[in-house]
Design a protein around this motif. Structure first.
Motif, mmCIF file in Angstrom:
data_model
loop_
_atom_site.group_PDB
_atom_site.id
_atom_site.type_symbol
_atom_site.label_atom_id
_atom_site.label_comp_id
_atom_site.label_asym_id
_atom_site.label_seq_id
_atom_site.Cartn_x
_atom_site.Cartn_y
_atom_site.Cartn_z
ATOM 1 N N ASP A 126 1.362 4.932 -14.523
ATOM 2 C CA ASP A 126 2.120 3.698 -14.343
ATOM 3 C C ASP A 126 2.247 3.353 -12.856
ATOM 4 O O ASP A 126 1.528 3.895 -12.007
ATOM 5 C CB ASP A 126 3.477 3.791 -15.047
ATOM 6 C CG ASP A 126 4.460 4.750 -14.370
ATOM 7 O OD1 ASP A 126 4.175 5.245 -13.264
ATOM 8 O OD2 ASP A 126 5.541 5.000 -14.957
ATOM 9 N N THR A 127 3.184 2.439 -12.527
ATOM 10 C CA THR A 127 3.264 1.887 -11.176
ATOM 11 C C THR A 127 4.114 2.705 -10.210
ATOM 12 O O THR A 127 4.213 2.344 -9.032
ATOM 13 C CB THR A 127 3.871 0.468 -11.229
ATOM 14 O OG1 THR A 127 5.199 0.528 -11.773
ATOM 15 C CG2 THR A 127 3.026 -0.461 -12.082
ATOM 16 N N ARG A 128 4.762 3.772 -10.662
ATOM 17 C CA ARG A 128 5.599 4.552 -9.749
ATOM 18 C C ARG A 128 4.766 5.128 -8.620
ATOM 19 O O ARG A 128 3.624 5.557 -8.818
ATOM 20 C CB ARG A 128 6.306 5.659 -10.519
ATOM 21 C CG ARG A 128 7.330 5.121 -11.513
ATOM 22 C CD ARG A 128 7.777 6.163 -12.509
ATOM 23 N NE ARG A 128 8.438 5.513 -13.625
ATOM 24 C CZ ARG A 128 9.757 5.488 -13.823
ATOM 25 N NH1 ARG A 128 10.555 6.151 -13.004
ATOM 26 N NH2 ARG A 128 10.270 4.838 -14.845
ATOM 27 N N GLY A 129 5.362 5.188 -7.426
ATOM 28 C CA GLY A 129 4.628 5.679 -6.269
ATOM 29 C C GLY A 129 4.137 7.095 -6.432
ATOM 30 O O GLY A 129 3.092 7.476 -5.870
ATOM 31 N N SER A 130 4.839 7.900 -7.207
ATOM 32 C CA SER A 130 4.441 9.291 -7.412
ATOM 33 C C SER A 130 3.381 9.455 -8.492
ATOM 34 O O SER A 130 2.783 10.532 -8.616
ATOM 35 C CB SER A 130 5.672 10.135 -7.790
ATOM 36 O OG SER A 130 6.298 9.628 -8.969
ATOM 37 N N SER A 131 3.128 8.419 -9.260
ATOM 38 C CA SER A 131 2.262 8.573 -10.432
ATOM 39 C C SER A 131 0.804 8.886 -10.094
ATOM 40 O O SER A 131 0.199 9.763 -10.726
ATOM 41 C CB SER A 131 2.348 7.342 -11.328
ATOM 42 O OG SER A 131 3.626 7.266 -11.940
ATOM 43 N N PRO A 132 0.182 8.213 -9.109
ATOM 44 C CA PRO A 132 -1.207 8.591 -8.792
ATOM 45 C C PRO A 132 -1.334 10.038 -8.336
ATOM 46 O O PRO A 132 -2.304 10.719 -8.691
ATOM 47 C CB PRO A 132 -1.584 7.608 -7.672
ATOM 48 C CG PRO A 132 -0.700 6.427 -7.883
ATOM 49 C CD PRO A 132 0.608 7.009 -8.363
ATOM 50 N N LEU A 133 -0.363 10.514 -7.571
ATOM 51 C CA LEU A 133 -0.406 11.903 -7.103
ATOM 52 C C LEU A 133 -0.317 12.874 -8.278
ATOM 53 O O LEU A 133 -1.076 13.851 -8.359
ATOM 54 C CB LEU A 133 0.748 12.147 -6.124
ATOM 55 C CG LEU A 133 0.818 13.523 -5.455
ATOM 56 C CD1 LEU A 133 -0.400 13.754 -4.589
ATOM 57 C CD2 LEU A 133 2.097 13.617 -4.623
ATOM 58 N N LEU A 134 0.590 12.599 -9.201
ATOM 59 C CA LEU A 134 0.739 13.470 -10.373
ATOM 60 C C LEU A 134 -0.479 13.363 -11.289
ATOM 61 O O LEU A 134 -0.907 14.363 -11.878
ATOM 62 C CB LEU A 134 2.011 13.109 -11.136
ATOM 63 C CG LEU A 134 3.325 13.401 -10.411
ATOM 64 C CD1 LEU A 134 4.513 12.858 -11.213
ATOM 65 C CD2 LEU A 134 3.500 14.894 -10.161
ATOM 66 N N ALA A 135 -1.040 12.164 -11.402
ATOM 67 C CA ALA A 135 -2.241 11.986 -12.233
ATOM 68 C C ALA A 135 -3.411 12.778 -11.661
ATOM 69 O O ALA A 135 -4.171 13.436 -12.397
ATOM 70 C CB ALA A 135 -2.598 10.508 -12.340
ATOM 71 N N ASP A 136 -3.558 12.730 -10.341
ATOM 72 C CA ASP A 136 -4.649 13.495 -9.711
ATOM 73 C C ASP A 136 -4.458 14.999 -9.925
ATOM 74 O O ASP A 136 -5.421 15.727 -10.206
ATOM 75 C CB ASP A 136 -4.704 13.193 -8.216
ATOM 76 C CG ASP A 136 -5.269 11.814 -7.905
ATOM 77 O OD1 ASP A 136 -5.845 11.196 -8.823
ATOM 78 O OD2 ASP A 136 -5.106 11.358 -6.764
ATOM 79 N N ALA A 137 -3.204 15.462 -9.794
ATOM 80 C CA ALA A 137 -2.939 16.894 -9.957
ATOM 81 C C ALA A 137 -3.169 17.319 -11.401
ATOM 82 O O ALA A 137 -3.784 18.359 -11.665
ATOM 83 C CB ALA A 137 -1.506 17.206 -9.532
ATOM 84 N N PHE A 138 -2.676 16.520 -12.357
ATOM 85 C CA PHE A 138 -2.915 16.812 -13.772
ATOM 86 C C PHE A 138 -4.418 16.870 -14.035
ATOM 87 O O PHE A 138 -4.925 17.792 -14.690
ATOM 88 C CB PHE A 138 -2.256 15.751 -14.649
ATOM 89 C CG PHE A 138 -2.389 15.984 -16.123
ATOM 90 C CD1 PHE A 138 -1.369 16.569 -16.842
ATOM 91 C CD2 PHE A 138 -3.552 15.613 -16.805
ATOM 92 C CE1 PHE A 138 -1.493 16.784 -18.212
ATOM 93 C CE2 PHE A 138 -3.689 15.837 -18.167
ATOM 94 C CZ PHE A 138 -2.653 16.426 -18.868
#
Length: 454
Positions: A53-65
């Protein structure tokens, strides 16, 4: 991440429905990585879809996942930014398990991970979440001999085309519709799905911004939408949550359209396409929606409360549609997943076809008086439920225990008392034919719930 014991952390943030916690303090890239690895091990999949989603932390968590997935030798199908029902579309279309990095309706400081098996089948307590919680307590699985690959799949336009193809807007009258995306992912999907020559979209807060500067990502305050509808003379308003998969509608006066009326209207349209089909509803859905399902020739099927229960029962019954008392809508045509955007399309089609105001359409399904959900703090929820059973059984009330205890009185009034699993509390719902009758039954149930007697 917090230094508290890991068992306590996992018990708190690995909920029965998803993983949810404060970014960094509870849910950080390390935990996201381990979740990706554990989920890949759990499913045995050769590829996993990942969206965010659009949260600032989401791309970082998506990459880590995703890195956790890759290190287990599976591929990552990178779906990118989009609403939660977009993830379910990709999972269903490709028949792959998936992960949505989203905090949903939680405040901006939080984030989460929602998981599904191949075909958009929800991972919940009893269908894998408890196994994942157990795996996260164990050491990370060993690296695969050969890591997986990232496969880009940015197909938001395909998702939109799929939804648009399910609802015929041909010949609808001109409509002005205010859409409040709340700076969430609906700001991306709504223009793609709802744009039509006969629909004038009035956008509110379409710019993606994971800090949610204009309103909270939940749907508890839609006053801005209501004001915009009244000021613009719009025919309807739609508000979406931060994850973009839940919708709340308001009529031309700015009044909230009850979920039961939405269920009734959408069920009628789905049953026109699939005569005689089942429609699943949770057991505290208002009676007017159940009446409408029967009147449209459908088969109403009661479910326990919760997305996993509704989706599983829909699959079992091959139901055309499902709805919940809290405004969640599920469709066979999206692999039984929740999608507020498809519900919105149906609502606009009905409004455009009927020639009536939305307030009039909703009023046709305002037949009973409801208490709404009332949370009552109690020291022991199980004891409170037992008191309710003893009291009403002794008076000959018909009871069932599908979810908590439901009682149906001879005059058609009913109540439900259940423990929602959110601490020492029980949740009470009451419905009756008149406001006075509802109030009497509500007070009677509440008195039993809080009584100190045996």
């Amino acid at each position: 991440m917090t230094t508290e014991p890991e068992d306590d952390l996992y018990d708190r943030i690995v909920t029965p429905h998803d993983i949810r916690g404060l970014f960094r303090a509870e849910l950080d890239p390390g935990l996201a990585y381990r979740t990706g690895a554990a989920f890949t091990e759990l499913t045995g999949a050769g590829a996993v879809v990942v969206a965010h989603d659009t949260r600032g932390s989401s791309p970082l968590l998506a990459d880590a996942f995703g890195q956790g997935v890759l290190d287990q030798g599976a591929d990552v199908v990178d779906a990118g930014l989009g609403p939660t029902d977009y993830l379910h579309y990709v999972s269903g279309r490709l028949d792959l398990p998936g992960a949505m990095i989203t905090g949903g309706a939680a405040p901006a400081a939080y984030n989460g991970i929602r998981l599904c098996r191949a075909g958009a089948v929800t991972v919940d307590e009893g269908t894998g979440m408890e196994l994942l919680r157990h795996r996260l307590r164990r050491p990370r699985p060993p690296f695969a001999d050969h890591p997986g690959s990232v496969l880009p799949a940015r197909v938001l336009t395909d998702y939109a085309a799929h939804l648009r193809g399910l609802v015929d807007l041909t010949g609808i009258r001109p409509l002005k519709v205010v859409v409040d995306a709340g700076n969430g992912t609906a700001g991306l999907s709504a223009p793609l799905v709802l744009s039509h020559p006969s629909i004038e979209l009035v956008p509110l807060h379409f710019a993606p911004d994971g800090t949610f500067p204009h309103r909270a990502p939940d749907l508890t305050d839609v006053s801005g939408l209501q004001e915009a509808v009244r000021e613009s003379g719009a025919d309807a308003g739609l508000a979406f949550d931060g994850g973009g998969d839940r919708v709340l509608a308001v009529d031309e006066r700015g009044a909230v359209v009850p979920p039961a009326a939405v269920i009734a209207l959408v069920a009628g349209r789905e049953l026109a396409r699939r005569p005689g089909a089942a429609v699943v509803h949770d057991l505290i859905t208002a009676g007017c929606a159940i009446d409408a399902i029967r009147e449209a020739g459908g088969i109403p099927v009661r479910s326990r409360v919760g997305p996993a229960a509704i989706k599983a029962l829909m699959a079992e019954q091959d139901a055309a549609f499902g709805g919940s008392h809290c405004g969640r809508y599920y469709f066979r045509d999206l692999w039984y997943a929740e999608t507020g955007m498809l519900a919105a399309l149906h609502l606009l089609a009905e409004l455009g076809d009927s020639g009536r105001e939305l307030s009039e359409l909703a009023a046709r399904h305002d037949r009973y008086a409801s208490s709404g959900s009332i949370d009552v703090p109690v020291p022991d929820p199980l004891a409170a439920l037992q008191r309710v059973v003893r009291h009403f059984a002794a008076r000959g009330t018909a009871l069932d225990h599908l979810d908590g205890v439901t009682g149906e009185l001879a005059d058609g009034a009913w109540f439900n008392v259940r423990a929602p699993g959110t601490g020492p509390v029980v949740r009470v719902n009451v419905e009756a034919g008149t406001v006075a009758a509802m109030g009497r039954l509500r007070d009677r149930v509440l008195d039993v719930v809080v009584s100190a007697g045996p």
